[in-house]
Every structure is written in structure tokens, then in C-alpha cells.
Write a protein that holds these residues in place. Structure first.
Motif, PDB file in Angstrom:
ATOM      1  N   THR A  99      16.294 -43.033  45.231  1.00 57.58           N
ATOM      2  CA  THR A  99      17.036 -41.933  44.605  1.00 57.58           C
ATOM      3  C   THR A  99      18.520 -42.167  44.889  1.00 57.58           C
ATOM      4  O   THR A  99      18.883 -42.988  45.736  1.00 57.58           O
ATOM      5  N   GLU A 100      19.355 -41.414  44.210  1.00 56.54           N
ATOM      6  CA  GLU A 100      20.801 -41.549  44.422  1.00 56.54           C
ATOM      7  C   GLU A 100      21.170 -41.268  45.879  1.00 56.54           C
ATOM      8  O   GLU A 100      21.969 -41.988  46.482  1.00 56.54           O
ATOM      9  N   ASP A 101      20.585 -40.227  46.468  1.00 57.12           N
ATOM     10  CA  ASP A 101      20.867 -39.889  47.866  1.00 57.12           C
ATOM     11  C   ASP A 101      20.349 -40.962  48.823  1.00 57.12           C
ATOM     12  O   ASP A 101      21.021 -41.321  49.792  1.00 57.12           O
ATOM     13  N   GLU A 102      19.149 -41.479  48.545  1.00 62.50           N
ATOM     14  CA  GLU A 102      18.599 -42.557  49.386  1.00 62.50           C
ATOM     15  C   GLU A 102      19.474 -43.800  49.313  1.00 62.50           C
ATOM     16  O   GLU A 102      19.742 -44.445  50.332  1.00 62.50           O
ATOM     17  N   ALA A 137      22.677 -43.950  48.643  1.00 64.92           N
ATOM     18  CA  ALA A 137      23.935 -43.706  49.359  1.00 64.92           C
ATOM     19  C   ALA A 137      23.733 -43.810  50.871  1.00 64.92           C
ATOM     20  O   ALA A 137      24.541 -44.424  51.577  1.00 64.92           O
ATOM     21  N   ALA A 138      22.649 -43.236  51.379  1.00 64.29           N
ATOM     22  CA  ALA A 138      22.357 -43.313  52.815  1.00 64.29           C
ATOM     23  C   ALA A 138      22.074 -44.754  53.234  1.00 64.29           C
ATOM     24  O   ALA A 138      22.547 -45.211  54.287  1.00 64.29           O
TER      25      ALA A 138
END
Length: 158
Positions: free
Chosen positions: A117-120, A122-123
Motif C-alpha cells: 500500500t502507499e503507507d507500507e 513509505a514506511a
């Protein structure tokens, strides 16, 4: 215990396979890519120096440099003050090969990131940046944490 299970290395190997497949289509093999890479980092070295850098046989290096010169990836120039010695330099074509390799790797990594996902993503990128910074710091210092550990292990064996 290595919780990463060396998966960073394994992913990098898969990317390298893709790069090699792509570059083979341009007529450049694995050993030649290694030689070009070494020459880009040590321009103006001799064949003997390249053999030492690559831990390779001088005759094999001579064949590779001749092939790469024929293909336009390197040029030979007389060494200043020594007419017997010829220095090797990468050409613009060799520099473009580096860019091509980087583009292939970037495309592969972009493909892989799509499973997150976008958040994954980025992290993951933030964590990766921290790991890379730590690895460069250790490398630039000469790997003291690992060299000292190796010395302790060999002392324990005595």
C-alpha cells in the motif's frame, strides 16, 4: 538470528539477473560488466591493476579489455612518461551502460513496490534509507564492528 533471512540480498540478486538478461542483449556479459564497473571507479588504470582489482587472470583481463575496446566501451591512452604502459578509460558508451543498468533496476524495484500500500511503501522506504545510511557509515569506517568481531572469534579459537 537474521530476521531478514537475507531477503535484501536475494531481491538484489533477482534484479541483477534482470539486468544481466537485458545487457546480454547489448552483447555485454557479466565479467565485462564487472570490468566496466571497476574501470569507471578506477579510470586510467592498467590491465595489470584491473586484474588485481578483479582478482582475475591477466590473460582473461586482456581478452575482456580487447573485446570492450572493440565494442566501444573503453579506450587506451599512453601513460604520461612511460611509452610502454597503456592506461584504460571508460567511454561515454560505458557511462550510458551504467544509466541503462540503473533504469532497469529502478523499473524492477518500482514493480515490486506495487504489492505494498502507499503507507507500507513509505514506511519501507524510510526504513530502507535508515539501513542504507547505517551500512554506508559502517563501510566508510572500514567495518570496525565486524572486523573486531572476527578478531575476537579467531582469538577464541586459539
Amino acid at each position: 538470528m537474521d530476521i531478514t533471512e537475507r531477503q535484501i540480498t536475494k531481491i538484489a540478486r533477482e534484479a541483477e539477473k534482470l539486468v544481466l538478461l537485458s545487457l546480454r542483449e547489448e552483447g555485454v556479459g557479466t565479467a565485462e560488466i564487472d570490468l566496466i564497473h571497476a574501470l569507471r571507479h578506477h579510470p586510467g588504470c592498467t590491465q595489470a591493476a584491473l586484474a588485481e582489482l578483479l582478482h582475475a587472470d591477466k590473460a582473461a583481463i586482456a581478452r575482456r579489455t580487447k573485446n570492450l575496446e572493440t565494442k566501444g566501451y573503453l579506450v587506451r591512452r599512453d601513460a604520461p612518461g612511460d611509452r610502454r604502459s597503456r592506461l584504460l578509460y571508460p567511454t561515454e558508451k560505458a557511462e550510458r551502460l551504467k544509466a541503462s543498468k540503473a533504469e532497469i533496476e529502478a523499473a524492477f524495484y518500482e514493480y515490486l513496490i506495487r504489492v505494498l500500500t502507499e503507507d507500507e511503501a513509505a514506511a519501507f522506504a524510510a526504513s530502507l534509507h535508515r539501513l542504507y545510511a547505517a551500512s554506508k557509515t559502517e563501510s566508510r569506517a572500514g567495518f570496525p564492528h565486524f572486523r573486531n568481531a572476527a578478531k575476537r572469534l579467531s582469538a577464541d579459537d586459539e
